[in-house]
Design an enzyme around this catalytic site. Structure first.
Site, PDB file in Angstrom:
ATOM      1  N   HIS A   1       0.903  -1.219   0.011  1.00  0.00           N
ATOM      2  CA  HIS A   1       0.200  -0.136  -0.054  1.00  0.00           C
ATOM      3  C   HIS A   1       0.953   1.113   0.051  1.00  0.00           C
ATOM      4  CE1 HIS A   1      -2.879   2.948   1.182  1.00  0.00           C
ATOM      5  NE2 HIS A   1      -3.961   2.122   0.993  1.00  0.00           N
TER       6      HIS A   1
ATOM      7  N   GLU B   1      -4.298   2.081  -7.262  1.00  0.00           N
ATOM      8  CA  GLU B   1      -4.871   3.189  -6.392  1.00  0.00           C
ATOM      9  C   GLU B   1      -3.781   4.273  -6.697  1.00  0.00           C
ATOM     10  OE1 GLU B   1      -6.684   1.829  -2.141  1.00  0.00           O
ATOM     11  OE2 GLU B   1      -4.611   1.657  -2.218  1.00  0.00           O
TER      12      GLU B   1
END
Length: 242
Positions: free
Chosen positions: A99, A169
């Site tokens: 992430h 993302e």
């Protein structure tokens, strides 16, 4: 046909008690609605380590539990870390890797993400490998170049793309309220598919909410969503998955 996979990422939010209250409210509301998940949908939550062993009961038992990170080694002198075996013992099925917040604040490299990905697969955990470009890279028209580099390094020596999930993302859209246009999200996910294959499940993440998830998931190459803030509110989370 690829399944749709929606995972809520709680990040560093909610105590175990708050998580247990979330479960109670989730079960109450879904029972009242007589909610049944679509057979082609997998829904779940990436919880903090302290809540991973939460009791799965009622309709909540239909959700997949994911971790937000783990260590690339099986065991050893790594104070403060968690292994894949420990996650499996808690009933965890998936793990979020790479992430942007891990990359930025904990200096995780593509090489570390790659080691973790292989360790996850070896232990029958499904890795959700995150990739994405910064606002500067986006404004400089370097998005695809950045994504290609991350994919090549993070997924190095991967032979079976059906064993992973990729979460695209755009960093400039995470928690900012900015959302990539549906067209742009589809374009980037299509590009990622061209770098992998038709079996790869590709999620979109970045300010996904109940009011935009349907349009995002209607796109040919977007197979799900990695959702942040909207997954913390039980009613919003139910709206996302129903």
């Amino acid at each position: 046909m690829r399944k749709k996979i929606i995972i809520g990422n709680w990040k560093m939010n909610k105590t175990k008690t708050e998580a247990e209250n979330f479960v109670k409210e989730f079960n109450k509301i879904t029972s009242e609605l007589n909610l049944k998940l679509d057979k082609n949908l997998v829904a779940g939550l990436a919880l903090p380590f302290t809540s991973l062993g939460i009791k799965k009961e009622g309709n909540f038992a239909n959700l997949v539990i994911a971790a937000q990170n783990f260590h690339q080694n099986n065991s050893g002198a790594f104070t403060g870390e968690i292994s894949a075996e420990m996650l499996l013992d808690l009933g965890v099925k998936m793990v979020v890797l790479g992430h942007s917040e891990r990359r930025e604040f904990f200096h995780e490299t593509d090489e570390i993400v790659n080691m973790k990905m292989h360790q996850a697969i070896k232990n029958n955990l499904v890795p959700i490998v995150c990739v994405g470009e910064t606002e500067l890279q986006y404004n400089s028209n370097k998005s695809k170049e950045v994504i290609k580099n991350q994919i090549e390094k993070s997924l190095k020596n991967l032979s079976d793309f059906s064993k992973i999930i990729i979460a695209y993302e755009p960093i400039w859209a995470i928690g900012t309220g900015k959302t990539a246009t549906v067209e742009y999200a589809q374009e980037m996910c299509k590009y990622i598919r061209s770098l992998t294959n038709e079996k790869t499940i590709i999620q979109y993440g970045g300010s996904v909410k109940p009011n935009n998830i349907k349009e995002l998931l209607s796109q040919k190459d977007i197979d799900g969503a990695l959702v942040g803030g909207a997954s913390l509110n039980v009613k919003d989370f139910i709206d996302l998955i129903k």
